[in-house]
Design a protein around this motif. Structure first.
Motif, PDB file in Angstrom:
ATOM      1  N   TRP A 463       0.824  -1.086   0.216  1.00  0.00           N
ATOM      2  CA  TRP A 463       0.188  -0.061   0.153  1.00  0.00           C
ATOM      3  C   TRP A 463       1.099   1.477   0.164  1.00  0.00           C
ATOM      4  CZ3 TRP A 463       0.120  -3.708   3.508  1.00  0.00           C
ATOM      5  CH2 TRP A 463       1.115  -3.109   5.217  1.00  0.00           C
ATOM      6  N   GLN A 465      -0.860   5.186  -0.054  1.00  0.00           N
ATOM      7  CA  GLN A 465      -2.093   5.549  -0.653  1.00  0.00           C
ATOM      8  C   GLN A 465      -1.973   7.345  -0.990  1.00  0.00           C
ATOM      9  OE1 GLN A 465      -1.631   3.932   2.099  1.00  0.00           O
ATOM     10  NE2 GLN A 465      -3.065   3.527   3.428  1.00  0.00           N
ATOM     11  N   ARG A 467      -0.898   7.560  -3.540  1.00  0.00           N
ATOM     12  CA  ARG A 467       0.201   7.471  -4.752  1.00  0.00           C
ATOM     13  C   ARG A 467       0.157   5.682  -5.478  1.00  0.00           C
ATOM     14  NH1 ARG A 467       1.668   7.836   0.309  1.00  0.00           N
ATOM     15  NH2 ARG A 467       3.938   6.579  -0.216  1.00  0.00           N
ATOM     16  N   GLY A 468      -0.089   5.368  -5.103  1.00  0.00           N
ATOM     17  CA  GLY A 468      -1.003   3.738  -5.748  1.00  0.00           C
ATOM     18  C   GLY A 468       0.586   3.104  -4.903  1.00  0.00           C
ATOM     19  N   SER A 489      -6.214  -3.162  -9.760  1.00  0.00           N
ATOM     20  CA  SER A 489      -5.751  -1.748  -9.123  1.00  0.00           C
ATOM     21  C   SER A 489      -7.217  -1.663  -8.678  1.00  0.00           C
ATOM     22  CB  SER A 489      -5.310  -0.719  -9.673  1.00  0.00           C
ATOM     23  OG  SER A 489      -4.986   0.688  -9.050  1.00  0.00           O
ATOM     24  N   ASP A 492      -6.140   4.504  -6.620  1.00  0.00           N
ATOM     25  CA  ASP A 492      -4.711   4.642  -5.656  1.00  0.00           C
ATOM     26  C   ASP A 492      -4.402   4.951  -4.112  1.00  0.00           C
ATOM     27  OD1 ASP A 492      -3.185   5.335  -8.000  1.00  0.00           O
ATOM     28  OD2 ASP A 492      -3.676   7.325  -8.092  1.00  0.00           O
ATOM     29  N   ASP A 493      -6.157   5.285  -3.679  1.00  0.00           N
ATOM     30  CA  ASP A 493      -6.277   4.885  -2.131  1.00  0.00           C
ATOM     31  C   ASP A 493      -5.898   3.375  -1.304  1.00  0.00           C
ATOM     32  OD1 ASP A 493      -6.152   7.670  -1.898  1.00  0.00           O
ATOM     33  OD2 ASP A 493      -8.159   7.619  -2.146  1.00  0.00           O
ATOM     34  N   THR A 494      -5.814   2.607  -1.996  1.00  0.00           N
ATOM     35  CA  THR A 494      -6.145   1.629  -1.713  1.00  0.00           C
ATOM     36  C   THR A 494      -5.200   0.768  -1.720  1.00  0.00           C
ATOM     37  OG1 THR A 494      -7.147   0.070  -4.008  1.00  0.00           O
ATOM     38  CG2 THR A 494      -9.309   1.267  -2.637  1.00  0.00           C
ATOM     39  N   ARG A 496      -2.965  -3.383  -3.148  1.00  0.00           N
ATOM     40  CA  ARG A 496      -2.988  -4.421  -3.534  1.00  0.00           C
ATOM     41  C   ARG A 496      -2.179  -5.574  -2.861  1.00  0.00           C
ATOM     42  NH1 ARG A 496      -0.905  -1.277  -9.929  1.00  0.00           N
ATOM     43  NH2 ARG A 496      -1.888  -3.692 -10.337  1.00  0.00           N
ATOM     44  N   ASP A 518       6.688   2.848  -4.766  1.00  0.00           N
ATOM     45  CA  ASP A 518       5.251   3.858  -5.233  1.00  0.00           C
ATOM     46  C   ASP A 518       4.894   3.945  -6.982  1.00  0.00           C
ATOM     47  OD1 ASP A 518       6.298   5.948  -5.260  1.00  0.00           O
ATOM     48  OD2 ASP A 518       5.179   6.202  -3.192  1.00  0.00           O
TER      49      ASP A 518
END
Length: 547
Positions: A463, A465, A467-468, A489, A492-494, A496, A518
């Motif tokens: 993670w 968040q 930025r992804g 994906s 970007d807030d979660t 992976r 990231d």
């Protein structure tokens, strides 16, 4: 003077009798403590407070606990740290009560003084809590008064009889001297009325259980469960897109992409979950604003609501730790509310206050920069669970929870970082705490056995968040980095999911390591660092055994 007329030594108290008396006194002390807690619980319910002695003393202890001890408790006990603290307080209380009861058999005034001191400690702890009111001291004081009365009745019932003073007059003497004088007079039966102690003990137990049980019933009648059950969440004006195919990799043991509410981590300082009914809730927005705002729950639900998938992370999470989870949140955009209030130039900090007095300071820039900062009312399709902030909490992507995720929210104040230090910042944690790029191996578990010649999926989550995650790499025994396959994906807030097939070669122990990169190209920091003051760093590693 004849030998018979010579003064004879006073009869000595048998050691077994003394031990029996002290044991009875200790039992009386413990029973009196039970009455104290039961009556305090009832008093707390009658005055509409949750400030029972154990809760307020525990809260005051948490506030004054050194940072290293808090970190150890979270690391060692996880979400059970509150139960461990409450259990520890009860154990200490039982030991102190037993000691006071044993002393009170010979010095009853000391017993009274000890009970009064415990009541004063509870009252002082209650009044020291944020947003305390004078009534918060009442449960501890009422409990102490009941405890002192119970101690007296128990000791008098356990040790009957009325000693004679030097003039020959019968006089009533509290339990302690009654025991001593009866034993000194040669009562070889021990000076105890076991039947009286049993009856008084039964009555004190009934009082303790009845008062405590009634208090719990009254508190439950005012809790938020019925209010939450009555909430009907509106459809979002901006729903979250469906999760893409392939968001979860095919590997057993990886944390599910969406964390169930019952499994979502909880880290806060509330020993008792605050109970706030939606119909009683209101929010005040004030401070460095052009106009002060107030809104109730119905008005909040009437605003356009967003639905977003967001992963939250606790700053106390160690490398590879469990204090991270992902959920689908429903809430009103926080930036829109602040825009309505009109944020004045120079305001740098948004201080959120919980109903229990907790304060959390969030950078205004993080709320207003376009990210989906929410006043959340829903979690995974249902109203917020009570333990996660019902009826309203804050959710700000990309920041650790201690600077973004105020639960049981009732107040928002615009101010500056120079003017005010929120709860955790006042205790040395960083003012601004963006989440660091991190990754974790979920499978295989540490010390698992793997068979040489087989292919084992190494998998987990990563993670970063806002930025992804762009890449995850794995290596074995310090060898070359191998790129893992990423799950699809969801934004970007979660976090992976990721997986890498490992062809196991040879027996013995093997060390697996993971690192993530990231979308900005920032590679996860190798150097190990503890969570204090702005989040842990380091590559997560797992040792497994081949063969």
């Amino acid at each position: 003077m004849s030998t018979d007329q010579q003064a004879r030594p006073a009869p000595q108290q048998p050691a077994s009798s003394a031990r029996g008396v002290r044991a009875a006194g200790a039992l009386c002390g413990v029973l009196a403590a039970a009455v104290t807690l039961g009556v305090a619980e009832l008093a707390a319910a009658l005055v509409g407070r949750t400030a029972s002695p154990v809760v307020v003393v525990g809260g005051a202890f948490v506030d004054r606990t050194p940072r290293w001890l808090k970190e150890y408790a979270i690391r060692r006990f996880g979400e059970d740290d509150k139960a461990v603290l409450v259990g520890g307080i009860l154990v200490v209380l039982v030991l102190v009560a037993a000691a006071l009861g044993a002393v009170a058999v010979r010095r009853l005034r000391v017993g009274y003084a000890g009970v009064a001191l415990l009541g004063a400690v509870g009252a002082a702890a209650a009044l020291s809590r944020p947003q305390a009111q004078p009534l918060d001291a009442l449960p501890s004081l009422a409990g102490a008064l009941a405890g002192a009365a119970a101690l007296h009745v128990l000791l008098v019932s356990a040790v009957p009889g009325r000693p004679v003073d030097r003039s020959g007059a019968r006089r009533a003497v509290p339990g302690a001297r009654r025991v001593r004088e009866r034993l000194a007079a040669g009562d070889r039966r021990g000076g105890l009325d076991r039947r009286g102690l049993l009856l008084a003990g039964l009555w004190s137990g009934v009082v303790a259980v009845a008062a405590g049980g009634l208090g719990r019933v009254l508190l439950r009648r005012s809790d938020a469960a019925a209010s939450r059950a009555a909430v009907r969440l509106p459809r979002p004006a901006s729903p979250a897109p469906p999760l893409p195919a392939g968001v979860e990799v095919a590997a057993d043991g990886v944390a599910p992409f969406v964390t169930p509410n019952r499994s979502f981590y909880r880290v806060d300082t509330a020993l008792v979950v605050p109970q706030v009914r939606a119909e009683d809730w209101s929010l005040r927005v004030h401070g460095m604003v052009e106009r002060e705002l107030r809104l109730d729950f119905a008005e909040l639900l009437a605003r356009p609501l967003l639905e977003r998938d967001i992963t939250l992370t606790c700053v106390s999470n160690e490398v590879g730790g469990p204090l991270v989870g992902s959920a689908r949140w429903l809430g009103a955009p926080l930036a829109d509310l602040l825009a309505e209030a009109g944020v004045r130039s120079g305001a740098t900090q948004l201080v959120a206050r919980s109903v229990d007095g907790m304060t959390i300071g969030t950078p205004v820039s993080a709320v207003m920069d376009g990210r989906d900062a929410l006043l959340a009312v829903g979690m995974n399709g249902e109203p917020l669970p009570a333990q996660h902030g019902f009826p309203v909490r804050m959710v700000v992507p990309g920041l650790y929870g201690y600077v973004s995720a105020c639960k049981w929210l009732v107040d928002l104040e615009l101010t500056t970082f120079d003017a005010y230090d929120a709860y955790w910042v006042d205790r040395g944690w960083a003012e601004e705490a963006p989440i660091k790029v991190s990754s974790r191996i979920d499978t295989p578990k540490a010390f698992a056995r793997v068979e040489p010649g087989t292919t084992v999926p190494v998998a987990g989550v990563a993670w970063a968040q806002t930025r992804g995650i762009a890449r995850v790499e794995v290596r074995v025994d310090g060898g070359p980095w191998q790129e893992a396959r990423l799950g699809a994906s969801a934004g970007d807030d979660t976090w992976r999911q990721w997986v890498w097939p490992w062809a196991v070669e040879g027996g013995g122990s093997h060390t697996l390591q993971v690192r993530a990169t990231d979308a900005d190209g920032v590679v996860q920091v190798e150097e190990r660092a503890t969570p204090f003051p702005s989040g842990s760093t380091g590559w997560h590693s797992v040792v497994v055994t081949g063969g």
